[in-house]
Design a protein around this motif. Structure first.
Motif, PDB file in Angstrom:
ATOM      1  N   GLU A  26       0.815  -1.224   0.000  1.00 50.09           N
ATOM      2  CA  GLU A  26       0.000   0.000   0.000  1.00 50.09           C
ATOM      3  C   GLU A  26       0.844   1.267   0.000  1.00 50.09           C
ATOM      4  OE1 GLU A  26       0.003  -1.509   4.360  1.00 50.09           O
ATOM      5  OE2 GLU A  26      -0.078  -2.342   2.326  1.00 50.09           O
ATOM      6  N   LYS A  27       2.142   1.116   0.205  1.00 49.23           N
ATOM      7  CA  LYS A  27       3.050   2.267   0.152  1.00 49.23           C
ATOM      8  C   LYS A  27       3.898   2.281  -1.124  1.00 49.23           C
ATOM      9  CE  LYS A  27       2.165   4.371   4.047  1.00 49.23           C
ATOM     10  NZ  LYS A  27       1.678   5.772   4.067  1.00 49.23           N
ATOM     11  N   CYS A  28       3.703   1.301  -1.981  1.00 52.50           N
ATOM     12  CA  CYS A  28       4.546   1.147  -3.169  1.00 52.50           C
ATOM     13  C   CYS A  28       3.913   1.879  -4.357  1.00 52.50           C
ATOM     14  CB  CYS A  28       4.700  -0.334  -3.482  1.00 52.50           C
ATOM     15  SG  CYS A  28       5.792  -0.678  -4.863  1.00 52.50           S
ATOM     16  N   ILE A  29       4.674   2.770  -4.983  1.00 49.97           N
ATOM     17  CA  ILE A  29       4.216   3.521  -6.157  1.00 49.97           C
ATOM     18  C   ILE A  29       5.123   3.179  -7.337  1.00 49.97           C
ATOM     19  CG2 ILE A  29       3.670   5.766  -7.156  1.00 49.97           C
ATOM     20  CD1 ILE A  29       1.994   5.147  -4.687  1.00 49.97           C
ATOM     21  N   GLY A  30       4.553   2.595  -8.366  1.00 50.12           N
ATOM     22  CA  GLY A  30       5.335   2.227  -9.538  1.00 50.12           C
ATOM     23  C   GLY A  30       5.557   3.407 -10.463  1.00 50.12           C
ATOM     24  N   LEU A  31       6.794   3.590 -10.906  1.00 51.42           N
ATOM     25  CA  LEU A  31       7.138   4.645 -11.866  1.00 51.42           C
ATOM     26  C   LEU A  31       7.628   3.981 -13.146  1.00 51.42           C
ATOM     27  CD1 LEU A  31       9.076   7.144  -9.529  1.00 51.42           C
ATOM     28  CD2 LEU A  31       6.606   7.017  -9.992  1.00 51.42           C
ATOM     29  N   CYS A  32       6.810   3.998 -14.185  1.00 50.96           N
ATOM     30  CA  CYS A  32       7.156   3.375 -15.470  1.00 50.96           C
ATOM     31  C   CYS A  32       7.895   4.405 -16.313  1.00 50.96           C
ATOM     32  CB  CYS A  32       5.900   2.884 -16.179  1.00 50.96           C
ATOM     33  SG  CYS A  32       5.025   1.596 -15.272  1.00 50.96           S
ATOM     34  N   ILE A  33       9.213   4.311 -16.315  1.00 44.48           N
ATOM     35  CA  ILE A  33      10.053   5.388 -16.835  1.00 44.48           C
ATOM     36  C   ILE A  33      10.277   5.314 -18.348  1.00 44.48           C
ATOM     37  CG2 ILE A  33      11.245   5.684 -14.639  1.00 44.48           C
ATOM     38  CD1 ILE A  33      13.554   4.024 -15.761  1.00 44.48           C
TER      39      ILE A  33
ATOM     40  N   ARG B  16      12.203  13.928  -9.428  1.00 51.23           N
ATOM     41  CA  ARG B  16      11.566  14.878  -8.503  1.00 51.23           C
ATOM     42  C   ARG B  16      10.329  14.254  -7.855  1.00 51.23           C
ATOM     43  NH1 ARG B  16       8.774  20.470 -10.558  1.00 51.23           N
ATOM     44  NH2 ARG B  16       7.985  21.224  -8.551  1.00 51.23           N
ATOM     45  N   LEU B  17       9.522  13.552  -8.647  1.00 53.73           N
ATOM     46  CA  LEU B  17       8.332  12.890  -8.097  1.00 53.73           C
ATOM     47  C   LEU B  17       8.736  11.824  -7.077  1.00 53.73           C
ATOM     48  CD1 LEU B  17       5.310  12.280  -8.000  1.00 53.73           C
ATOM     49  CD2 LEU B  17       5.627  10.783  -9.986  1.00 53.73           C
ATOM     50  N   ALA B  18       9.782  11.063  -7.388  1.00 52.77           N
ATOM     51  CA  ALA B  18      10.247  10.021  -6.472  1.00 52.77           C
ATOM     52  C   ALA B  18      10.662  10.620  -5.134  1.00 52.77           C
ATOM     53  CB  ALA B  18      11.407   9.259  -7.100  1.00 52.77           C
ATOM     54  N   ALA B  19      11.369  11.739  -5.176  1.00 51.88           N
ATOM     55  CA  ALA B  19      11.799  12.397  -3.941  1.00 51.88           C
ATOM     56  C   ALA B  19      10.599  12.860  -3.118  1.00 51.88           C
ATOM     57  CB  ALA B  19      12.708  13.578  -4.274  1.00 51.88           C
ATOM     58  N   MET B  20       9.605  13.419  -3.792  1.00 51.19           N
ATOM     59  CA  MET B  20       8.398  13.877  -3.091  1.00 51.19           C
ATOM     60  C   MET B  20       7.650  12.706  -2.457  1.00 51.19           C
ATOM     61  SD  MET B  20       7.034  16.676  -5.897  1.00 51.19           S
ATOM     62  CE  MET B  20       5.517  16.985  -5.003  1.00 51.19           C
ATOM     63  N   LEU B  21       7.563  11.595  -3.199  1.00 49.14           N
ATOM     64  CA  LEU B  21       6.873  10.417  -2.666  1.00 49.14           C
ATOM     65  C   LEU B  21       7.578   9.874  -1.421  1.00 49.14           C
ATOM     66  CD1 LEU B  21       6.047   8.599  -6.026  1.00 49.14           C
ATOM     67  CD2 LEU B  21       4.374   9.551  -4.420  1.00 49.14           C
ATOM     68  N   LEU B  22       8.900   9.801  -1.477  1.00 47.23           N
ATOM     69  CA  LEU B  22       9.653   9.324  -0.315  1.00 47.23           C
ATOM     70  C   LEU B  22       9.426  10.218   0.891  1.00 47.23           C
ATOM     71  CD1 LEU B  22      12.987   8.229  -2.006  1.00 47.23           C
ATOM     72  CD2 LEU B  22      11.581   6.782  -0.521  1.00 47.23           C
ATOM     73  N   ASP B  23       9.419  11.504   0.667  1.00 48.23           N
ATOM     74  CA  ASP B  23       9.218  12.446   1.769  1.00 48.23           C
ATOM     75  C   ASP B  23       7.814  12.334   2.365  1.00 48.23           C
ATOM     76  OD1 ASP B  23      11.777  13.366   1.491  1.00 48.23           O
ATOM     77  OD2 ASP B  23      11.242  15.129   0.292  1.00 48.23           O
ATOM     78  N   GLU B  24       6.873  11.799   1.572  1.00 45.53           N
ATOM     79  CA  GLU B  24       5.497  11.618   2.058  1.00 45.53           C
ATOM     80  C   GLU B  24       5.271  10.218   2.638  1.00 45.53           C
ATOM     81  OE1 GLU B  24       2.976  13.783   2.288  1.00 45.53           O
ATOM     82  OE2 GLU B  24       4.308  15.392   1.609  1.00 45.53           O
ATOM     83  N   GLY B  25       6.352   9.414   2.707  1.00 46.66           N
ATOM     84  CA  GLY B  25       6.238   8.092   3.313  1.00 46.66           C
ATOM     85  C   GLY B  25       5.940   6.964   2.355  1.00 46.66           C
TER      86      GLY B  25
END
Length: 330
Positions: free
Chosen positions: A179-186, A202-211
């Motif tokens: 439920e915390k995993c967000i897939g990024l299809c690059i 940038r999106l990855a960094a924001m996601l990490l900062d949001e948990g």
């Protein structure tokens, strides 16, 4: 409606997305002819993917770039299809080679598009409605030609147990909850369809900062792209992003099924996420968002530009040399 066929061949030896997006045709055929055996013809790299379409009973492989290439391979494949004794062939694939194979197969009723050699290869050759932007709606005309109505526009895949087990092991080994995993299809087959590396980082960094825990997805040929995203990410955040770039296609399906959401462009892996009912954010660049039906759990983002859409499947380079259709989405 035609007399119920005993065996149907659905020919789609195209890309990953093509195989996934033909699943509504497969389900409609199976619903109309539940006692028929539905066989799907695909390239060898897509065989397991086609087997994951619940309506498909069996898969036949057409190795058009390998052992079945050239006139000899084509004739050998046509002979094999003849021996399997199909009653109906339906081909949404629009290539001359697939049309020629269809003709040589000798199947009594052959349905496809009236494009190039297709006008001679198919008993029922359907003109493409160029006013209809949705590719699936165009393909539904092939169903209607044999008296079958589409039952759904949603692509459907069922991840096999082995793929789901891989996903559980992958996440457990890294102490990540699904439920915390967000897939990024690059990635994407066409570079102009790719969301910029800097945006993914940038999106990855924001996601990490949001948990959340972003995970990079991509094909075997996209390792360099993965390295670019990791380098860009390292400039703005500590650590390294989780990645499954280059893993097996079915393993990717398992992981996409486990993700809370997936972000990416008009690509095969994003369509796979849609088909396993994972929420997606789809970013359209040069391609038309009207190419596909969109359903609940799907958010579509586009840049407001007069020059887009500019191509059916994307191009190697932006004709305007600015790539704003992808760079402008944030």
């Amino acid at each position: 409606m035609i007399k119920p066929p005993k065996k149907i061949l659905l020919a789609q030896p195209g890309f990953i997305g093509d195989v996934i997006l033909v699943s509504p045709l497969a389900h409609s055929l199976k619903a109309a002819f539940p006692d028929s055996k539905l066989v799907m013809l695909v390239r060898p790299q897509r065989a397991e993917l086609a087997e994951s379409i619940p309506a498909v009973d069996r898969v036949e492989v057409f190795d058009k770039r390998g052992k079945d290439s050239g006139p000899t391979g084509l004739l050998r494949m046509a002979r094999k299809i003849r021996e399997l004794e199909f009653d109906l062939l339906l081909s949404p694939h629009r290539s001359t080679r697939t049309a020629l194979l269809s003709y040589l197969s000798g199947i009594e009723l052959r349905v496809g598009f009236r494009i190039g050699f297709g006008r001679f290869a198919y008993n029922i050759a359907i003109a493409v409605d160029k006013k209809e932007p949705c590719r699936l709606e165009q393909e539904f005309s092939l169903l209607r030609a044999v008296g079958v109505e589409a039952i759904s526009t949603r692509p459907v895949l069922k991840a096999p147990d082995a793929a789901l087990a891989y996903a559980r092991d992958f996440l457990a080994g890294r102490k990540v909850k699904g439920e915390k995993c967000i897939g990024l299809c690059i990635g994407a087959n066409w570079s102009t369809k790719r969301w910029p590396v800097a945006h993914f980082a940038r999106l990855a960094a924001m996601l990490l900062d949001e948990g959340y825990e972003p995970v990079l997805f991509g094909g075997p040929g996209e390792k360099d792209l993965e390295e670019s995203v990791q380098r860009e990410f390292s400039k703005i955040h500590e650590g390294e992003l989780l990645s499954c770039v280059g893993n097996k296609l079915m393993d990717a399906m398992g992981l996409l099924s486990a993700c809370a959401a997936v972000v990416g462009g008009d690509t095969g892996l994003v369509h796979m996420a849609r088909a396993v009912e994972t929420p997606v954010v789809m970013i359209y660049g040069p391609t038309d968002e009207r190419l596909h039906h969109h359903h609940d759990k799907e958010l579509v983002l586009v840049a407001d530009l007069d020059c887009r859409p500019c191509h059916r499947h994307g191009q190697v380079r932006c004709p305007q040399k600015h790539h704003t259709c992808t760079r402008g989405v944030w």
